[in-house]
Design a protein around this motif. Structure first.
Motif, mmCIF file in Angstrom:
data_model
loop_
_atom_site.group_PDB
_atom_site.id
_atom_site.type_symbol
_atom_site.label_atom_id
_atom_site.label_comp_id
_atom_site.label_asym_id
_atom_site.label_seq_id
_atom_site.Cartn_x
_atom_site.Cartn_y
_atom_site.Cartn_z
ATOM 1 N N GLY A 39 0.944 -1.535 -0.004
ATOM 2 C CA GLY A 39 -0.099 -0.002 0.101
ATOM 3 C C GLY A 39 1.081 1.316 -0.101
ATOM 4 O O GLY A 39 0.766 1.773 0.947
ATOM 5 N N CYS A 40 1.670 1.322 -0.787
ATOM 6 C CA CYS A 40 2.617 2.581 -1.299
ATOM 7 C C CYS A 40 2.427 3.682 -1.365
ATOM 8 O O CYS A 40 3.004 4.725 -0.844
ATOM 9 C CB CYS A 40 3.824 2.131 -2.513
ATOM 10 S SG CYS A 40 3.271 1.735 -3.138
ATOM 11 N N GLY A 41 1.309 3.684 -1.824
ATOM 12 C CA GLY A 41 0.359 5.365 -1.985
ATOM 13 C C GLY A 41 1.337 5.812 -3.055
ATOM 14 O O GLY A 41 2.266 5.190 -3.965
ATOM 15 N N THR A 42 1.564 6.604 -3.107
ATOM 16 C CA THR A 42 2.567 7.651 -3.891
ATOM 17 C C THR A 42 4.006 7.494 -3.511
ATOM 18 O O THR A 42 4.726 7.905 -4.054
ATOM 19 C CB THR A 42 2.528 8.973 -4.198
ATOM 20 O OG1 THR A 42 2.631 9.528 -2.402
ATOM 21 C CG2 THR A 42 1.166 9.462 -4.480
ATOM 22 N N GLY A 43 4.796 6.423 -3.070
ATOM 23 C CA GLY A 43 5.350 6.672 -2.707
ATOM 24 C C GLY A 43 7.079 7.083 -1.173
ATOM 25 O O GLY A 43 7.777 7.061 -1.299
ATOM 26 N N LEU A 44 5.910 7.908 -0.775
ATOM 27 C CA LEU A 44 6.596 8.241 -0.288
ATOM 28 C C LEU A 44 7.727 8.084 1.018
ATOM 29 O O LEU A 44 8.900 8.114 1.713
ATOM 30 C CB LEU A 44 5.338 9.793 1.139
ATOM 31 C CG LEU A 44 5.204 10.551 0.632
ATOM 32 C CD1 LEU A 44 4.657 11.969 1.494
ATOM 33 C CD2 LEU A 44 6.744 11.899 -0.893
ATOM 34 N N LEU A 45 7.061 6.593 1.206
ATOM 35 C CA LEU A 45 7.795 6.425 3.159
ATOM 36 C C LEU A 45 8.736 5.263 2.120
ATOM 37 O O LEU A 45 9.704 5.803 2.800
ATOM 38 C CB LEU A 45 6.906 5.346 3.194
ATOM 39 C CG LEU A 45 7.341 4.011 4.178
ATOM 40 C CD1 LEU A 45 6.675 3.432 5.787
ATOM 41 C CD2 LEU A 45 7.720 2.889 4.171
ATOM 42 N N ALA A 46 8.432 4.915 0.770
ATOM 43 C CA ALA A 46 9.639 3.615 -0.054
ATOM 44 C C ALA A 46 10.481 4.762 -0.113
ATOM 45 O O ALA A 46 11.933 4.370 -0.651
ATOM 46 C CB ALA A 46 8.884 2.713 -1.496
ATOM 47 N N ALA A 47 10.369 5.616 -0.515
ATOM 48 C CA ALA A 47 11.428 6.757 -0.764
ATOM 49 C C ALA A 47 12.814 7.137 -0.100
ATOM 50 O O ALA A 47 13.595 7.722 -0.634
ATOM 51 C CB ALA A 47 10.980 7.964 -1.444
ATOM 52 N N GLN A 48 11.692 7.343 1.164
ATOM 53 C CA GLN A 48 12.733 7.474 2.635
ATOM 54 C C GLN A 48 13.552 6.541 2.217
ATOM 55 O O GLN A 48 14.801 6.158 3.402
ATOM 56 C CB GLN A 48 11.698 8.050 3.837
ATOM 57 C CG GLN A 48 12.610 8.138 5.386
ATOM 58 C CD GLN A 48 11.966 8.244 5.867
ATOM 59 O OE1 GLN A 48 10.833 9.122 5.775
ATOM 60 N NE2 GLN A 48 12.162 8.747 7.495
ATOM 61 N N ALA A 49 12.919 4.861 2.534
ATOM 62 C CA ALA A 49 13.382 3.805 2.608
ATOM 63 C C ALA A 49 14.985 4.161 1.568
ATOM 64 O O ALA A 49 15.848 3.960 1.640
ATOM 65 C CB ALA A 49 12.978 2.513 2.091
ATOM 66 N N GLU A 50 14.556 4.524 0.603
ATOM 67 C CA GLU A 50 15.752 4.462 -0.347
ATOM 68 C C GLU A 50 16.676 5.253 -0.226
ATOM 69 O O GLU A 50 17.459 4.836 -0.464
ATOM 70 C CB GLU A 50 15.186 4.445 -1.742
ATOM 71 C CG GLU A 50 14.061 3.024 -2.598
ATOM 72 C CD GLU A 50 14.211 3.780 -3.906
ATOM 73 O OE1 GLU A 50 13.971 2.965 -4.287
ATOM 74 O OE2 GLU A 50 13.780 4.663 -4.250
ATOM 75 N N ARG A 51 16.247 6.327 0.170
ATOM 76 C CA ARG A 51 17.667 7.427 1.143
ATOM 77 C C ARG A 51 18.265 6.435 1.854
ATOM 78 O O ARG A 51 19.794 6.929 2.180
ATOM 79 C CB ARG A 51 16.857 8.409 1.114
ATOM 80 C CG ARG A 51 16.167 9.313 -0.206
ATOM 81 C CD ARG A 51 16.002 10.878 0.611
ATOM 82 N NE ARG A 51 14.435 10.954 1.267
ATOM 83 C CZ ARG A 51 13.204 10.933 1.127
ATOM 84 N NH1 ARG A 51 13.075 10.546 0.218
ATOM 85 N NH2 ARG A 51 13.081 11.157 2.345
ATOM 86 N N GLU A 52 17.617 5.935 2.506
ATOM 87 C CA GLU A 52 18.835 5.190 3.726
ATOM 88 C C GLU A 52 19.488 4.006 2.967
ATOM 89 O O GLU A 52 20.143 3.610 4.205
ATOM 90 C CB GLU A 52 17.489 4.430 5.110
ATOM 91 C CG GLU A 52 16.805 6.303 5.360
ATOM 92 C CD GLU A 52 16.336 5.368 6.551
ATOM 93 O OE1 GLU A 52 15.615 4.410 6.324
ATOM 94 O OE2 GLU A 52 15.186 6.041 7.060
ATOM 95 N N GLY A 53 19.007 3.634 1.961
ATOM 96 C CA GLY A 53 20.424 2.794 1.359
ATOM 97 C C GLY A 53 19.221 1.215 1.485
ATOM 98 O O GLY A 53 19.685 0.739 1.377
ATOM 99 N N ARG A 54 18.031 1.444 1.827
ATOM 100 C CA ARG A 54 17.246 0.054 1.655
ATOM 101 C C ARG A 54 16.581 0.075 -0.291
ATOM 102 O O ARG A 54 17.401 0.903 -0.744
ATOM 103 C CB ARG A 54 16.364 -0.206 2.059
ATOM 104 C CG ARG A 54 16.393 0.844 3.984
ATOM 105 C CD ARG A 54 14.669 0.223 4.748
ATOM 106 N NE ARG A 54 15.165 1.180 5.607
ATOM 107 C CZ ARG A 54 15.314 0.386 7.108
ATOM 108 N NH1 ARG A 54 14.904 -0.792 6.830
ATOM 109 N NH2 ARG A 54 15.611 1.874 8.125
ATOM 110 N N SER A 55 17.100 -1.685 -0.156
ATOM 111 C CA SER A 55 16.454 -1.949 -1.678
ATOM 112 C C SER A 55 14.541 -2.568 -1.316
ATOM 113 O O SER A 55 14.350 -3.515 -0.430
ATOM 114 C CB SER A 55 17.204 -3.056 -2.194
ATOM 115 O OG SER A 55 16.223 -4.234 -3.196
ATOM 116 N N VAL A 56 13.647 -1.566 -2.205
ATOM 117 C CA VAL A 56 12.695 -1.434 -1.604
ATOM 118 C C VAL A 56 11.499 -1.874 -2.817
ATOM 119 O O VAL A 56 11.736 -1.854 -4.285
ATOM 120 C CB VAL A 56 11.872 -0.220 -1.871
ATOM 121 C CG1 VAL A 56 10.745 0.060 -1.526
ATOM 122 C CG2 VAL A 56 12.481 0.951 -0.586
ATOM 123 N N THR A 57 10.646 -3.136 -2.209
ATOM 124 C CA THR A 57 9.584 -3.708 -3.900
ATOM 125 C C THR A 57 8.612 -2.574 -3.146
ATOM 126 O O THR A 57 8.132 -2.891 -1.535
ATOM 127 C CB THR A 57 9.656 -4.939 -3.824
ATOM 128 O OG1 THR A 57 10.829 -5.987 -4.000
ATOM 129 C CG2 THR A 57 8.184 -5.381 -4.035
#
Length: 261
Positions: A39-57
């Motif tokens: 339920g990522c929506g427009t991707g705000l949480l996922a984008a923060q995770a990527e900025r922290e170096g995580r790989s996101v699906t």
């Protein structure tokens, strides 16, 4: 056919910023590395995770949200909805489900699916909106009353599917799904939003108040707009921003480490 792109854009500037208030806590409580954002929506949480170096699906049920998230993220974004996820058994180390379970029609099946996707020892962080009403929704309720809006009947799950909308209620539902609870508590924060951004979300029909607005006659919608403008002008700070106290129910769960796959 409805233009869902406008909905994603309106959500991104309005209620996405509300839901983003829990992102830092969720990411802090989940292990580093790979993350599945349900339920990522427009991707705000996922984008923060990527900025922290995580790989996101990232996955979302709505095509417009998927399109918006793809424009923001580097990782894979897929269209999918609980309780059926196109993910392998026991393949996820960390799952975020930020304000998702309160939207699904079969929450117990949804928890069973999240259990399936988590590896033993993997962690799941979830939030829902608790019962009681937030300050922003109370304000909008007053605006609807003052505008003589006709409220549609509330949408409720069948009794055998519903659960107590609280941290304890979400924890109990999670235990039914076979997961162990590490934390169950309320999260609180302050939501800052400009009135024009909040109105954009309402006008697009987002969230329960948006659905209420959409259900009115053109005359009542115009009246709601007038009352909304007058009330929010009274409440904005020196920067023209509304400030609301917000509360969410939060659960951090783990799939039992010794469980067979």
């Amino acid at each position: 056919m409805r233009d869902w792109t406008a909905t994603a854009e309106a959500y991104d500037r309005s209620f996405a910023t509300l839901c983003d208030g829990t992102a830092a806590r969720i990411l802090a409580d989940l292990p580093d590395g790979d993350l599945v954002d349900i339920g990522c929506g427009t991707g705000l949480l996922a984008a923060q995770a990527e900025r922290e170096g995580r790989s996101v699906t990232a996955l979302d049920a709505d095509a417009s949200m998927v399109e918006a998230a793809r424009g923001r993220l580097h990782g894979r974004v897929r269209r999918a909805a609980l309780p059926e996820l196109p993910l392998e058994d026991a393949g996820a180390d960390a799952i975020a489900a930020n304000f998702v379970i309160n939207h699904v029609g079969r929450p117990r099946a949804a928890l069973a699916e999240l259990h399936r996707v988590l590896r033993p020892g993997g962690r799941l962080a979830m939030t829902i909106w608790p019962a009681g009403g937030a300050s922003w929704s109370m304000l909008l309720g007053e605006i609807f009353d003052d505008s003589d809006a006709v409220l549609p009947p509330p949408e409720r799950l069948p009794a055998d599917e519903d659960f107590l909308r609280s941290a304890d209620g979400l924890a109990a539902l999670t235990r039914e799904g076979g997961l162990d609870i590490e934390q169950a508590c309320d999260l609180t924060w302050e939501w800052r939003i400009r009135p024009e951004d909040l109105w954009a979300g309402l006008a697009a029909g987002i969230a329960t108040p948006g659905a209420v607005l959409r259900a009115q006659t053109p005359q009542i919608r115009a009246r709601i707009r007038e009352v909304f403008t007058a009330r929010t002008e009274e409440l904005t700070d020196a920067d023209g921003v509304l400030l609301f106290a917000v509360r969410a129910a939060y659960v951090l769960a783990v799939r039992p480490p010794g469980e067979e796959v």
